[in-house]
Design a protein around this motif. Structure first.
Motif, PDB file in Angstrom:
ATOM      1  N   ARG A  53       0.830  -1.211   0.000  1.00 61.68           N
ATOM      2  CA  ARG A  53       0.000   0.000   0.000  1.00 61.68           C
ATOM      3  C   ARG A  53       0.858   1.252   0.000  1.00 61.68           C
ATOM      4  NH1 ARG A  53      -2.640  -2.266   4.529  1.00 61.68           N
ATOM      5  NH2 ARG A  53      -1.723  -0.587   5.727  1.00 61.68           N
ATOM      6  N   MET A  54       1.923   1.226   0.804  1.00 62.61           N
ATOM      7  CA  MET A  54       2.701   2.429   1.035  1.00 62.61           C
ATOM      8  C   MET A  54       3.574   2.824  -0.165  1.00 62.61           C
ATOM      9  SD  MET A  54       5.180   3.176   4.284  1.00 62.61           S
ATOM     10  CE  MET A  54       3.924   3.328   5.531  1.00 62.61           C
ATOM     11  N   THR A  55       4.204   1.858  -0.813  1.00 60.78           N
ATOM     12  CA  THR A  55       5.146   2.165  -1.893  1.00 60.78           C
ATOM     13  C   THR A  55       4.505   2.974  -3.019  1.00 60.78           C
ATOM     14  OG1 THR A  55       6.490   0.249  -1.330  1.00 60.78           O
ATOM     15  CG2 THR A  55       6.787   1.159  -3.536  1.00 60.78           C
ATOM     16  N   PRO A  56       3.378   2.528  -3.581  1.00 63.87           N
ATOM     17  CA  PRO A  56       2.782   3.340  -4.652  1.00 63.87           C
ATOM     18  C   PRO A  56       2.176   4.647  -4.136  1.00 63.87           C
ATOM     19  CG  PRO A  56       1.512   1.310  -4.325  1.00 63.87           C
ATOM     20  CD  PRO A  56       2.692   1.251  -3.417  1.00 63.87           C
ATOM     21  N   SER A  57       1.615   4.622  -2.935  1.00 58.03           N
ATOM     22  CA  SER A  57       0.986   5.825  -2.392  1.00 58.03           C
ATOM     23  C   SER A  57       1.995   6.943  -2.171  1.00 58.03           C
ATOM     24  CB  SER A  57       0.297   5.530  -1.060  1.00 58.03           C
ATOM     25  OG  SER A  57      -0.731   4.596  -1.232  1.00 58.03           O
ATOM     26  N   LEU A  58       3.172   6.586  -1.685  1.00 57.16           N
ATOM     27  CA  LEU A  58       4.192   7.586  -1.382  1.00 57.16           C
ATOM     28  C   LEU A  58       5.232   7.722  -2.501  1.00 57.16           C
ATOM     29  CD1 LEU A  58       4.921   6.774   2.376  1.00 57.16           C
ATOM     30  CD2 LEU A  58       3.263   8.368   1.419  1.00 57.16           C
ATOM     31  N   GLU A  59       5.097   6.882  -3.527  1.00 62.47           N
ATOM     32  CA  GLU A  59       6.051   6.871  -4.648  1.00 62.47           C
ATOM     33  C   GLU A  59       7.480   6.693  -4.137  1.00 62.47           C
ATOM     34  OE1 GLU A  59       5.248  10.483  -6.799  1.00 62.47           O
ATOM     35  OE2 GLU A  59       3.185   9.880  -7.217  1.00 62.47           O
ATOM     36  N   ARG A 105       8.748   9.032  13.172  1.00 64.30           N
ATOM     37  CA  ARG A 105       9.912   9.909  13.012  1.00 64.30           C
ATOM     38  C   ARG A 105      10.968   9.240  12.131  1.00 64.30           C
ATOM     39  NH1 ARG A 105      14.057   9.556  15.924  1.00 64.30           N
ATOM     40  NH2 ARG A 105      13.043   8.769  17.795  1.00 64.30           N
ATOM     41  N   LYS A 106      11.232   7.961  12.371  1.00 63.08           N
ATOM     42  CA  LYS A 106      12.239   7.237  11.578  1.00 63.08           C
ATOM     43  C   LYS A 106      11.813   7.126  10.115  1.00 63.08           C
ATOM     44  CE  LYS A 106      14.249   4.401  15.252  1.00 63.08           C
ATOM     45  NZ  LYS A 106      14.427   3.009  15.748  1.00 63.08           N
ATOM     46  N   ILE A 107      10.528   6.852   9.873  1.00 67.00           N
ATOM     47  CA  ILE A 107      10.045   6.743   8.495  1.00 67.00           C
ATOM     48  C   ILE A 107      10.185   8.086   7.787  1.00 67.00           C
ATOM     49  CG2 ILE A 107       7.955   6.458   7.083  1.00 67.00           C
ATOM     50  CD1 ILE A 107       7.132   4.187   8.994  1.00 67.00           C
ATOM     51  N   LYS A 108       9.806   9.161   8.468  1.00 66.32           N
ATOM     52  CA  LYS A 108       9.865  10.497   7.863  1.00 66.32           C
ATOM     53  C   LYS A 108      11.288  10.904   7.505  1.00 66.32           C
ATOM     54  CE  LYS A 108       5.673  12.207  10.088  1.00 66.32           C
ATOM     55  NZ  LYS A 108       5.144  13.092  11.136  1.00 66.32           N
ATOM     56  N   GLU A 109      12.283  10.361   8.211  1.00 67.43           N
ATOM     57  CA  GLU A 109      13.680  10.669   7.901  1.00 67.43           C
ATOM     58  C   GLU A 109      14.059  10.238   6.481  1.00 67.43           C
ATOM     59  OE1 GLU A 109      16.139   8.856  10.898  1.00 67.43           O
ATOM     60  OE2 GLU A 109      15.377  10.168  12.486  1.00 67.43           O
ATOM     61  N   ALA A 113       9.736  16.087   1.364  1.00 71.96           N
ATOM     62  CA  ALA A 113       8.621  16.895   1.887  1.00 71.96           C
ATOM     63  C   ALA A 113       7.276  16.457   1.298  1.00 71.96           C
ATOM     64  CB  ALA A 113       8.872  18.367   1.606  1.00 71.96           C
ATOM     65  N   ASP A 114       7.235  16.196  -0.001  1.00 73.45           N
ATOM     66  CA  ASP A 114       5.990  15.785  -0.656  1.00 73.45           C
ATOM     67  C   ASP A 114       5.526  14.430  -0.112  1.00 73.45           C
ATOM     68  OD1 ASP A 114       3.883  16.019  -2.573  1.00 73.45           O
ATOM     69  OD2 ASP A 114       4.972  14.620  -3.891  1.00 73.45           O
ATOM     70  N   ILE A 116       6.238  13.163   2.807  1.00 67.86           N
ATOM     71  CA  ILE A 116       5.819  13.316   4.206  1.00 67.86           C
ATOM     72  C   ILE A 116       4.362  13.751   4.276  1.00 67.86           C
ATOM     73  CG2 ILE A 116       6.133  14.707   6.301  1.00 67.86           C
ATOM     74  CD1 ILE A 116       9.161  14.617   5.739  1.00 67.86           C
ATOM     75  N   GLU A 117       3.951  14.675   3.409  1.00 72.01           N
ATOM     76  CA  GLU A 117       2.550  15.122   3.371  1.00 72.01           C
ATOM     77  C   GLU A 117       1.627  13.961   3.005  1.00 72.01           C
ATOM     78  OE1 GLU A 117       1.352  17.986   4.543  1.00 72.01           O
ATOM     79  OE2 GLU A 117       3.444  18.310   5.092  1.00 72.01           O
ATOM     80  N   LYS A 118       2.034  13.173   2.011  1.00 77.17           N
ATOM     81  CA  LYS A 118       1.229  12.006   1.613  1.00 77.17           C
ATOM     82  C   LYS A 118       1.161  10.981   2.752  1.00 77.17           C
ATOM     83  CE  LYS A 118       2.240  12.367  -3.325  1.00 77.17           C
ATOM     84  NZ  LYS A 118       2.951  11.749  -4.455  1.00 77.17           N
ATOM     85  N   TYR A 119       2.277  10.822   3.465  1.00 78.98           N
ATOM     86  CA  TYR A 119       2.331   9.885   4.586  1.00 78.98           C
ATOM     87  C   TYR A 119       1.367  10.317   5.687  1.00 78.98           C
ATOM     88  CZ  TYR A 119       4.292   7.243   8.525  1.00 78.98           C
ATOM     89  OH  TYR A 119       4.451   6.422   9.621  1.00 78.98           O
ATOM     90  N   LYS A 120       1.384  11.623   6.001  1.00 75.48           N
ATOM     91  CA  LYS A 120       0.461  12.148   7.017  1.00 75.48           C
ATOM     92  C   LYS A 120      -0.991  11.916   6.600  1.00 75.48           C
ATOM     93  CE  LYS A 120       3.427  15.812   8.874  1.00 75.48           C
ATOM     94  NZ  LYS A 120       3.647  17.271   8.919  1.00 75.48           N
TER      95      LYS A 120
END
Length: 136
Positions: A53-59, A105-109, A113-114, A116-120
């Motif tokens: 789910r995460m890989t395509p969503s966050l590119e 926090r570790k994932i966001k590292e 920026a783009d 991180i917004e998609k992750y949130k």
């Protein structure tokens, strides 16, 4: 006394030890069996589903994907340890919250920026209650 009710008819020697063929073997098997625990899903399987789910969503690129998967794997293993801990519920809740914040926090590292917004946004979608569509 009729012969069929003796030792070679329906008694102990005829159809098994209790007259039903199998004897007590079924009862003994069920008594010796421990209660079945739900089968644990391997951490790698869980991480793979999350990453699907995460890989395509966050590119995510390949390096980000590996790094984030490692963080999630570590987090899930830590969650398992916390679940087995005998501390009280309030303490566990605090520890889970701290683990969640550390994991975020570790994932966001590893994200730009783009991303991180998609992750949130992805996290908000996951934590907010799902609205049911009404049929008209």
């Amino acid at each position: 006394m009729p012969a069929q009710y003796g030792n070679n008819g329906y008694g102990n020697n005829g159809y098994g030890t209790n007259g039903y063929g199998r004897g007590n073997s079924m009862n003994q098997m069920s008594q010796n069996r421990e209660p079945q625990k739900p089968e644990e899903i391997p951490v790698e399987v869980t991480v793979a589903k999350i990453m699907e789910r995460m890989t395509p969503s966050l590119e995510l690129d390949a390096l980000q994907e590996i790094a984030v998967a490692n963080v999630i794997t570590e987090s899930i293993r830590s969650q398992g340890i916390l679940m087995k801990d005998d501390s009280n519920q309030e303490q566990k809740l605090k520890e889970f919250q701290a683990l969640s914040e550390t994991t975020d926090r570790k994932i966001k590292e590893f994200l730009n920026a783009d991303q991180i917004e998609k992750y949130k946004a992805m996290k908000d979608d996951r934590t907010s209650p799902k609205k049911k569509k009404r049929k008209k």
